[in-house]
Design a protein around this motif. Structure first.
Motif, PDB file in Angstrom:
ATOM      1  N   PHE A   1      37.252  12.730  56.472  1.00  0.00           N
ATOM      2  CA  PHE A   1      37.746  11.401  56.111  1.00  0.00           C
ATOM      3  C   PHE A   1      39.090  11.166  56.791  1.00  0.00           C
ATOM      4  CE2 PHE A   1      40.079   8.525  53.231  1.00  0.00           C
ATOM      5  CZ  PHE A   1      39.209   7.436  53.278  1.00  0.00           C
ATOM      6  N   MET A   2      39.177  10.079  57.558  1.00  0.00           N
ATOM      7  CA  MET A   2      40.405   9.783  58.302  1.00  0.00           C
ATOM      8  C   MET A   2      41.272   8.796  57.528  1.00  0.00           C
ATOM      9  SD  MET A   2      39.007   9.321  62.186  1.00  0.00           S
ATOM     10  CE  MET A   2      40.625   8.765  62.714  1.00  0.00           C
ATOM     11  N   VAL A   3      42.576   9.057  57.499  1.00  0.00           N
ATOM     12  CA  VAL A   3      43.515   8.112  56.894  1.00  0.00           C
ATOM     13  C   VAL A   3      44.657   7.878  57.870  1.00  0.00           C
ATOM     14  CG1 VAL A   3      43.026   8.663  54.487  1.00  0.00           C
ATOM     15  CG2 VAL A   3      44.716  10.007  55.721  1.00  0.00           C
ATOM     16  N   THR A   4      45.140   6.648  57.890  1.00  0.00           N
ATOM     17  CA  THR A   4      46.263   6.301  58.757  1.00  0.00           C
ATOM     18  C   THR A   4      47.574   6.469  57.990  1.00  0.00           C
ATOM     19  OG1 THR A   4      46.270   3.980  58.092  1.00  0.00           O
ATOM     20  CG2 THR A   4      44.797   4.598  59.916  1.00  0.00           C
TER      21      THR A   4
ATOM     22  N   HIS B   1      49.685   4.171  57.463  1.00  0.00           N
ATOM     23  CA  HIS B   1      49.825   2.998  56.587  1.00  0.00           C
ATOM     24  C   HIS B   1      49.060   3.212  55.282  1.00  0.00           C
ATOM     25  CE1 HIS B   1      51.877   0.587  59.573  1.00  0.00           C
ATOM     26  NE2 HIS B   1      50.948   0.899  60.467  1.00  0.00           N
ATOM     27  N   GLU B   2      47.863   3.815  55.378  1.00  0.00           N
ATOM     28  CA  GLU B   2      47.072   4.085  54.179  1.00  0.00           C
ATOM     29  C   GLU B   2      47.755   5.116  53.283  1.00  0.00           C
ATOM     30  OE1 GLU B   2      42.542   3.216  55.836  1.00  0.00           O
ATOM     31  OE2 GLU B   2      43.500   5.147  56.237  1.00  0.00           O
ATOM     32  N   ARG B   3      48.390   6.118  53.903  1.00  0.00           N
ATOM     33  CA  ARG B   3      49.119   7.124  53.125  1.00  0.00           C
ATOM     34  C   ARG B   3      50.307   6.484  52.400  1.00  0.00           C
ATOM     35  NH1 ARG B   3      48.294  12.633  54.748  1.00  0.00           N
ATOM     36  NH2 ARG B   3      50.468  13.086  54.219  1.00  0.00           N
ATOM     37  N   SER B   4      51.004   5.582  53.091  1.00  0.00           N
ATOM     38  CA  SER B   4      52.133   4.887  52.471  1.00  0.00           C
ATOM     39  C   SER B   4      51.663   3.998  51.328  1.00  0.00           C
ATOM     40  CB  SER B   4      52.878   4.044  53.511  1.00  0.00           C
ATOM     41  OG  SER B   4      53.462   4.864  54.501  1.00  0.00           O
ATOM     42  N   TRP B   5      50.532   3.332  51.568  1.00  0.00           N
ATOM     43  CA  TRP B   5      49.982   2.462  50.518  1.00  0.00           C
ATOM     44  C   TRP B   5      49.603   3.284  49.294  1.00  0.00           C
ATOM     45  CZ3 TRP B   5      45.150   2.588  48.222  1.00  0.00           C
ATOM     46  CH2 TRP B   5      44.856   1.504  47.393  1.00  0.00           C
ATOM     47  N   LEU B   6      48.941   4.444  49.502  1.00  0.00           N
ATOM     48  CA  LEU B   6      48.537   5.298  48.388  1.00  0.00           C
ATOM     49  C   LEU B   6      49.753   5.802  47.627  1.00  0.00           C
ATOM     50  CD1 LEU B   6      46.452   6.827  46.749  1.00  0.00           C
ATOM     51  CD2 LEU B   6      46.446   8.619  48.504  1.00  0.00           C
ATOM     52  N   LYS B   7      50.791   6.207  48.343  1.00  0.00           N
ATOM     53  CA  LYS B   7      51.999   6.700  47.672  1.00  0.00           C
ATOM     54  C   LYS B   7      52.622   5.608  46.812  1.00  0.00           C
ATOM     55  CE  LYS B   7      56.345   9.125  48.471  1.00  0.00           C
ATOM     56  NZ  LYS B   7      57.216   9.788  49.462  1.00  0.00           N
ATOM     57  N   THR B   8      52.601   4.375  47.310  1.00  0.00           N
ATOM     58  CA  THR B   8      53.141   3.252  46.548  1.00  0.00           C
ATOM     59  C   THR B   8      52.299   2.957  45.325  1.00  0.00           C
ATOM     60  OG1 THR B   8      53.985   2.290  48.616  1.00  0.00           O
ATOM     61  CG2 THR B   8      53.873   0.829  46.692  1.00  0.00           C
ATOM     62  N   MET B   9      50.961   2.990  45.497  1.00  0.00           N
ATOM     63  CA  MET B   9      50.058   2.681  44.383  1.00  0.00           C
ATOM     64  C   MET B   9      50.115   3.746  43.283  1.00  0.00           C
ATOM     65  SD  MET B   9      48.808  -0.255  44.966  1.00  0.00           S
ATOM     66  CE  MET B   9      50.376  -0.635  45.770  1.00  0.00           C
ATOM     67  N   LEU B  10      50.489   4.975  43.643  1.00  0.00           N
ATOM     68  CA  LEU B  10      50.593   6.038  42.633  1.00  0.00           C
ATOM     69  C   LEU B  10      51.717   5.770  41.637  1.00  0.00           C
ATOM     70  CD1 LEU B  10      49.965   9.259  44.784  1.00  0.00           C
ATOM     71  CD2 LEU B  10      48.480   8.319  42.988  1.00  0.00           C
ATOM     72  N   GLN B  11      52.605   4.822  41.983  1.00  0.00           N
ATOM     73  CA  GLN B  11      53.689   4.460  41.073  1.00  0.00           C
ATOM     74  C   GLN B  11      53.238   3.415  40.051  1.00  0.00           C
ATOM     75  OE1 GLN B  11      56.288   6.425  41.484  1.00  0.00           O
ATOM     76  NE2 GLN B  11      55.208   7.206  43.296  1.00  0.00           N
ATOM     77  N   HIS B  12      52.047   2.832  40.278  1.00  0.00           N
ATOM     78  CA  HIS B  12      51.545   1.802  39.356  1.00  0.00           C
ATOM     79  C   HIS B  12      51.149   2.461  38.034  1.00  0.00           C
ATOM     80  CE1 HIS B  12      49.019  -1.415  37.731  1.00  0.00           C
ATOM     81  NE2 HIS B  12      49.598  -2.221  38.617  1.00  0.00           N
ATOM     82  N   PRO B  13      51.418   1.783  36.904  1.00  0.00           N
ATOM     83  CA  PRO B  13      51.094   2.377  35.585  1.00  0.00           C
ATOM     84  C   PRO B  13      49.632   2.804  35.438  1.00  0.00           C
ATOM     85  CG  PRO B  13      52.487   0.432  35.325  1.00  0.00           C
ATOM     86  CD  PRO B  13      52.126   0.505  36.779  1.00  0.00           C
TER      87      PRO B  13
END
Length: 273
Positions: free
Chosen positions: A22-25, A27-39
């Motif tokens: 599975f390939m991730v860019t 930008h996708e890694r940054s997005w995932l890190k940001t979303m992990l902060q969501h409640p």
């Protein structure tokens, strides 16, 4: 760019999927890190998985939302993730039966019903999760909104009983299933990734004819998903055309005829012109 996109989307991605890669860019890694902060991340992931992801993404930067987005007045946010999803997925993977209590449209409660969980599906139209399950007493395939489930717990089943229920589910779904073939107009091959994304929530196969440079997408549709497929076909417009599916062809013809009628245009007048 056209050649690169064709090779990348159709050949490379399919081979990587076959190998389990599975390939991730970035930008996708940054997005995932940001979303992990969501409640809701606490409900979406187990504590161990969430901590592992945060550790892996330690070196990545979060997306600076305040720099790129400005939030204005909006309607009440609808929670996409539901706390029961993780429990339901685990029960499906464990091939377990369930005892489920849920509400129906009129508010009536059906308590302590026994069944076999089959699949979790997300409706892109209603933006809700549904549990597909087999009702052991009524011998019918049920589709229940996850938000309407009050309680659910596992109930061990004998392997033969589970297999028999699973066989019945597949037989019911096969009766409801129809196949559609949608052809990508060659002039729009460069937009293949966008077109495939429109049908991303369906089971599909992609074929490529090198002589005609034509991609053909075969989609498996259940009876109640036809209208959603039609909305995607209309959205894509002249990029695609339906080559197989009498139902989709008929509905597209009806919609086109009604649209032309609003402007006083008839099929015969188009032929005359």
């Amino acid at each position: 760019m056209h050649l690169f996109e064709k090779i990348f989307n159709y050949q490379v991605i399919s081979r990587l999927e076959d190998s389990g890669t599975f390939m991730v860019t970035s930008h996708e890694r940054s997005w995932l890190k940001t979303m992990l902060q969501h409640p809701s991340a606490c409900d979406a992931f187990s504590e161990g998985t969430r901590l592992k992801l945060q550790t892996i993404l330690l070196e990545d930067e979060e997306i600076a939302m305040s720099e790129h987005f400005e939030e204005k007045a909006r309607s009440l946010e609808k929670q996409v993730y539901h706390p029961l999803l993780r429990s339901l997925r685990r029960l499906i993977l464990e091939r377990s039966g369930i005892r489920i209590t849920y509400a129906i449209k009129d508010g009536q409660i059906h308590a302590d019903q026994q069944g076999i969980p089959y699949k979790l599906e997300y409706s892109m139209v209603k933006r809700e999760w549904y549990l597909l399950w087999y009702h052991l007493r009524h011998r019918s395939l049920m589709s229940t909104r996850v938000v309407k489930i009050h309680t659910v717990m596992g109930k061990p089943l004998h392997e033969s009983q589970y297999e028999q229920g699973l066989s019945t589910i597949n037989r019911i779904r096969d009766k409801r299933k129809q196949t559609a073939r949608i052809e990508v107009v060659p002039a729009y091959n460069k937009e293949l990734s966008r077109i495939l994304y429109a049908f991303s929530c369906f089971e599909k196969e992609v074929e490529y004819d090198s002589e005609t440079r034509t991609y053909c997408i075969q989609i498996n549709i259940l009876g109640d998903e036809g209208e959603y497929v039609l909305s995607k076909i209309r959205f894509l417009g002249k990029r695609v055309r339906v080559v197989e599916s009498d139902y989709l062809k008929r509905r597209m013809l009806e919609a086109s005829t009604k649209a032309l009628a609003r402007y006083g245009v008839t099929p015969s007048s188009l032929l005359d012109s």
